[in-house]
Scaffold this active site. Structure first.
Site, PDB file in Angstrom:
ATOM      1  N   HIS A  14      -2.630   8.482  -2.997  1.00  0.00           N
ATOM      2  CA  HIS A  14      -2.289   7.118  -2.575  1.00  0.00           C
ATOM      3  C   HIS A  14      -2.556   6.827  -1.116  1.00  0.00           C
ATOM      4  O   HIS A  14      -2.330   5.700  -0.673  1.00  0.00           O
ATOM      5  CB  HIS A  14      -0.811   6.823  -2.845  1.00  0.00           C
ATOM      6  CG  HIS A  14      -0.512   6.549  -4.279  1.00  0.00           C
ATOM      7  ND1 HIS A  14      -0.578   5.294  -4.814  1.00  0.00           N
ATOM      8  CD2 HIS A  14      -0.166   7.373  -5.294  1.00  0.00           C
ATOM      9  CE1 HIS A  14      -0.269   5.347  -6.099  1.00  0.00           C
ATOM     10  NE2 HIS A  14      -0.022   6.602  -6.419  1.00  0.00           N
ATOM     11  N   LYS A  50       5.446  -7.151   2.928  1.00  0.00           N
ATOM     12  CA  LYS A  50       5.075  -5.763   2.609  1.00  0.00           C
ATOM     13  C   LYS A  50       5.913  -4.873   3.503  1.00  0.00           C
ATOM     14  O   LYS A  50       6.569  -5.366   4.418  1.00  0.00           O
ATOM     15  CB  LYS A  50       3.580  -5.528   2.850  1.00  0.00           C
ATOM     16  CG  LYS A  50       3.065  -6.077   4.181  1.00  0.00           C
ATOM     17  CD  LYS A  50       1.574  -5.879   4.370  1.00  0.00           C
ATOM     18  CE  LYS A  50       0.719  -6.835   3.595  1.00  0.00           C
ATOM     19  NZ  LYS A  50      -0.027  -6.214   2.510  1.00  0.00           N
ATOM     20  N   ARG A  51       5.884  -3.556   3.280  1.00  0.00           N
ATOM     21  CA  ARG A  51       6.602  -2.675   4.185  1.00  0.00           C
ATOM     22  C   ARG A  51       6.073  -2.846   5.601  1.00  0.00           C
ATOM     23  O   ARG A  51       4.917  -3.217   5.812  1.00  0.00           O
ATOM     24  CB  ARG A  51       6.437  -1.212   3.748  1.00  0.00           C
ATOM     25  CG  ARG A  51       7.281  -0.842   2.556  1.00  0.00           C
ATOM     26  CD  ARG A  51       8.763  -0.990   2.816  1.00  0.00           C
ATOM     27  NE  ARG A  51       9.234   0.025   3.728  1.00  0.00           N
ATOM     28  CZ  ARG A  51       9.955   1.084   3.374  1.00  0.00           C
ATOM     29  NH1 ARG A  51      10.315   1.249   2.114  1.00  0.00           N
ATOM     30  NH2 ARG A  51      10.353   1.979   4.268  1.00  0.00           N
ATOM     31  N   LYS A  63      -0.446  -1.823   8.879  1.00  0.00           N
ATOM     32  CA  LYS A  63      -0.495  -3.102   8.167  1.00  0.00           C
ATOM     33  C   LYS A  63      -0.624  -4.276   9.143  1.00  0.00           C
ATOM     34  O   LYS A  63      -0.909  -5.403   8.742  1.00  0.00           O
ATOM     35  CB  LYS A  63       0.735  -3.264   7.271  1.00  0.00           C
ATOM     36  CG  LYS A  63       0.737  -2.316   6.057  1.00  0.00           C
ATOM     37  CD  LYS A  63       2.024  -2.461   5.247  1.00  0.00           C
ATOM     38  CE  LYS A  63       2.135  -1.495   4.081  1.00  0.00           C
ATOM     39  NZ  LYS A  63       1.349  -1.896   2.900  1.00  0.00           N
ATOM     40  N   THR A 113      -1.300  -3.895  -3.458  1.00  0.00           N
ATOM     41  CA  THR A 113      -1.121  -4.586  -4.734  1.00  0.00           C
ATOM     42  C   THR A 113      -0.520  -5.958  -4.493  1.00  0.00           C
ATOM     43  O   THR A 113      -0.659  -6.846  -5.333  1.00  0.00           O
ATOM     44  CB  THR A 113      -0.220  -3.785  -5.695  1.00  0.00           C
ATOM     45  OG1 THR A 113       0.957  -3.387  -4.975  1.00  0.00           O
ATOM     46  CG2 THR A 113      -0.924  -2.570  -6.244  1.00  0.00           C
ATOM     47  N   LYS A 119      -0.986  -9.837  -6.387  1.00  0.00           N
ATOM     48  CA  LYS A 119       0.070 -10.758  -6.839  1.00  0.00           C
ATOM     49  C   LYS A 119      -0.134 -12.142  -6.240  1.00  0.00           C
ATOM     50  O   LYS A 119       0.050 -13.162  -6.914  1.00  0.00           O
ATOM     51  CB  LYS A 119       1.448 -10.211  -6.449  1.00  0.00           C
ATOM     52  CG  LYS A 119       1.772  -8.849  -7.032  1.00  0.00           C
ATOM     53  CD  LYS A 119       3.007  -8.235  -6.357  1.00  0.00           C
ATOM     54  CE  LYS A 119       3.097  -6.748  -6.613  1.00  0.00           C
ATOM     55  NZ  LYS A 119       4.054  -6.069  -5.695  1.00  0.00           N
TER      56      LYS A 119
END
Ligand code: PLP
Length: 801
Positions: free
Chosen positions: A347, A535-536, A541, A643, A647
């Site tokens: 991952h 998101k986290r 990110k 992901t 969505k």
């Protein structure tokens, strides 16, 4: 009991009085939830039994999906939808004066995961059952899921999560199926009939008690099982130990989910959890198998065991232990079976997230397992030596145990038959960079399975209005065959479809605005662009890039009287790992910026910043349908897939993203005119890491916009946070901006300007939105799971004919 409204009402009210011991009129929402949940369990019990009977009776291969996380969210609503009884129940309850939504909202999220990885596992379960595939989840029944986040004075505060406080209607405790798990102790070696035998003695025993949860497929009789293990003291307490201490230590194994999805905390408890999951799951899989087949020589022909990331990789030595020590097989036979049973998903390529266990922790805790890992390592290194004689350096780099560390990813690759990445670019990076040496040695093991999401939860359940619109346009086949969403493409040019699409988005924005008001007290402009990053919280990110851009817009609005923007609401949601100092600073920064911007009357009609606390699955279901812009702005090469991006797309948001993870595959599908791509490529990023040459200071000095916003982190622009954001400032300059925030800043500003322009061409924007929805079927986890089933597990659907 769900065949029609009247019948439902009758059974429901009778059942409620029986179960809760009070008159229907006196019942609380919790009573009603409890009653409805129990009715559903009763309703599906026969199908659950029949599914299990089928699995026992037929010789079809089965897959067990081992994951340390399952981020399920709420189950009532999705169970009602998959059973096709939501409407009956909703109508019936309405007659009784009850709002189904209120009942649904009273359910606690099952938050047994951190983020993407855990949510993927949950989506996979839904797809397995809906596709009638024989697949079971195995996980841990954490007493406390991921912490509950409160924002106090702009800071994240963590509270223990309590999802089991009011019980869990979906689970069935199966105490008689408990499995004993052994820790500590030592290994006694002896000779028996010319063969070495190994006995693990003086072990501390822990009881693993399974709690089974039904996984209900959509419009099918298939009900699969998610088995979650809970740690309890064994019947025989250890004699040499304080019993209170033993009880506490034992129960702590399944007490908390580690709220950390990158850093290896190096805690014994975490390794204990991993072995606990693996030993309990394999113990029960093998017991069932022996019952049916007797010996284990054909185990790999009937069973596939999938390990979701490296956390359950001890399944490899544990299966070897069972085959060697319990079955008395030869090493060669045991290895053949094991390496044809286990498959592994990688991952991440973030090196700090690759699990490595110090031998001094591993060996005493799991003495027999450690011996087996040592033997696997020795044989593996011997094979390497044969292939690469004299290439010490390569062998050292590939070894499973080296420099006092057990490398779990290396064990996973050596001991499995399939290694997959989760998006094309991620798999390429694995093959050609991060796991290059392994790819050279085992090219046939590597493959890609681009992630997916269940369109049943993320579209059908989360966005019923949009689902209806789609069905009105193209029929309802898309629900069972999500690729059929492609039929929507012509509607991207249909005026009335687009009007309806716009109206639905507007309705959901209004609902989210209401939620924002309730949670933050801030009124947002419902006609503004809802620009969302949820998101986290992670440096890679790049929530920081988003923040710096907002600061830049704010500065211009303040300084240039002629400058204006189309009204924008920037929405954030993110949990930071409690020990992740830097991520917590960014949360405070977002909240400080929100306070400043939202209270500035000169700008706040055009600009709002919102931080929604406690981002989780149920909140996500409210956010995606309301989003206009999907922020997917990770440093290229860092986000394995993402992901959340899928969505958003499925709910008609347009992606603003980098060439990273599955964004690239979204781009391939929708075309560059229906997505906003900016920034460095993965190759450029990797080349900078390899060759140097990036100097953040140059961007700081040469771009006035950058200098201004970076300086504002430390020059009093944010009042009352004296030197609080210095670490962020330092990360950008002193530490040379590892994630290339400043490097991508200008490109991001430009892309945002394009977004703003495009949004105002309403018709064009709605066309983009519709095209994104039309192509989102590819990202259904049904597609992903079919690929796993066909290419990796070799399993076939069961038939109910
Ligand atoms: C989908 C999802 C994630 C993963 O989001 P990414 O943007 O892919 O990181 C994390 N948390 C929750 C609650 C989700 O639903």
């Amino acid at each position: 009991m769900f065949s029609n409204k009247e019948k439902f009402k009758e059974v429901f009210s009778k059942k409620l009085e029986m179960m809760c011991g009070k008159r229907f009129e006196e019942s609380t929402v919790r009573d009603q939830y409890h009653t409805l949940g129990n009715m559903i369990r009763e309703y599906i019990s026969n199908n659950w039994i029949q599914t299990n009977e089928k699995y026992r009776a037929e010789n079809n291969k089965q897959v067990y999906y081992l994951s340390i996380e399952f981020l399920l969210g709420r189950l009532l609503g999705s169970n009602l939808i998959n059973l096709g009884i939501r409407d009956v129940v909703e109508e019936g309850l309405k007659d009784l004066g009850i709002d189904l939504r209120e009942i649904e909202e009273s359910e606690a999220d099952a938050g047994l995961g951190n983020g993407g990885l855990g949510r993927l596992a949950a989506c996979f379960l839904d797809s397995l059952a809906s596709l009638n595939l024989p697949g079971h989840g195995c996980g841990i029944r954490y007493k406390h899921g991921l912490f509950e986040q409160k924002i106090v004075d702009g800071y994240q505060v963590e509270l223990p999560e309590q999802w089991l406080r009011n019980g869990n209607v979906w689970e069935v405790r199966k105490a008689d199926l408990a499995v004993e798990v052994n820790f500590w102790g030592k290994v006694e070696v002896s000779q028996e009939k010319g063969r070495l035998t190994f006995r693990h003695i003086d072990a501390e025993k822990v009881m693993a008690v399974p709690y089974d949860m039904p996984v209900i497929g959509y419009d099918t009789k298939t009900v699969n099982t998610l088995r979650l293990w809970s740690a309890e003291p064994a019947k025989m307490f250890p004699i040499h130990k304080n019993i209170m201490q033993y009880k506490r230590e034992t129960e702590s194994i399944s007490e908390f989910l580690y709220p950390d999805d990158t850093h290896d905390e190096g805690k014994i408890l975490r390794l204990k959890q991993q072995y606990f999951l693996v030993a309990a799951s394999l113990g029960s899989i093998v017991r069932t198998y022996r019952h049916k087949y007797g010996h284990l020589y054909d185990f790999h022909k009937h069973v596939a065991i999938h390990v979701n990331d490296t956390h359950p990789v001890l399944a490899i030595p544990e299966l070897m232990r069972i085959l060697l020590d319990e079955e008395g097989m030869s090493w060669e036979d045991a290895w053949h079976i094991t390496t044809n049973t286990i498959s592994y998903t990688n991952h991440t390529t973030l090196s700090e997230a690759l699990e490595k266990w110090p031998v001094y922790i591993f060996q005493p805790l799991l003495p027999r397992i450690y011996m087996i890992v040592e033997e696997i390592n020795e044989r593996f290194c011997r094979d390497l030596w044969e292939r690469y004689p004299g290439d010490w350096k390569r062998i050292e780099e590939m070894a499973i145990i080296a420099h006092g560390l057990v490398k779990m990813a290396h064990l996973a690759i050596a001991g499995s038959y399939s290694v997959n990445g989760v998006a094309k670019i991620h798999t390429d990076i694995l093959k050609h960079r991060e796991m290059k040496l392994f790819y050279e040695f085992f090219p046939e093991k590597f493959n890609n399975k681009t992630n997916g999401i269940t369109h049943r939860r993320w579209l059908l359940k989360a966005n019923p209005e949009l689902s209806r619109l789609i069905t009105n346009a193209i029929g309802d086949e898309w629900i069972k065959q999500p690729e059929k969403l492609l039929d929507l493409k012509p509607y991207a040019y249909d005026v009335s479809f687009k009007q309806n699409l716009a109206a639905i988005k507007q309705k959901r924005k209004k609902m989210l605005a209401q939620r924002i008001y309730e949670q933050t007290g801030v009124v947002v402009d419902e006609s503004s662009i809802f620009d969302v990053q949820v998101k986290r919280l992670h440096a890679y990110k790049r929530q920081l890039l988003n923040v710096l851009h907002i600061m830049y817009l704010y500065n211009r609005l303040k300084e240039e009287s002629s400058f204006s923007i189309y009204p924008r609401t920037f929405i954030f949601g993110a949990k930071a790992s409690p020990g992740y100092y830097y991520a917590k600073k960014i949360i405070k920064l977002i909240n400080s910026l929100a306070e400043k911007v939202n209270n500035d009357r000169q700008t706040n009609e055009q600009l709002k910043v919102i931080f929604l606390e406690n981002y989780r699955v149920s909140l996500a279901e409210e956010i995606f349908p309301a989003a206009d812009v999907s922020e997917q702005i990770s440093t290229a090469s860092k986000e394995a897939s993402g992901t959340g991006n899928m969505k958003f797309m499925m709910n008609g948001a347009v992606t603003l993203g980098t060439l990273d993870g599955a964004n690239i595959e979204i781009l391939e599908l929708v075309g560059e005119e229906n997505i906003f791509i900016f920034g460095m490529t993965a190759d450029e990023v990797i080349s900078y890491y390899q060759n140097g040459g990036y100097h953040a200071y140059e961007y700081y000095h040469h771009d006035k916009r950058i200098k201004q916003v970076v300086d504002q982190l430390v020059n009093g622009f944010f009042p009352n946070v004296y030197d609080h954001f210095e670490p962020i400032y330092d990360s950008l300059l002193t530490q040379n901006d590892q994630y290339f925030v400043l490097r991508d800043f200008a490109a991001y500003v430009e892309a945002q300007e394009k977004v703003e322009k495009a949004y105002q061409q309403r018709d064009k924007w709605l066309e983009m939105s519709a095209i994104n929805i039309a192509h989102s079927g590819h990202f259904s986890s049904d597609r992903t799971i079919r690929e796993y089933a066909n290419d990796i597990w070799n399993i076939k659907p069961i038939s109910w004919e």
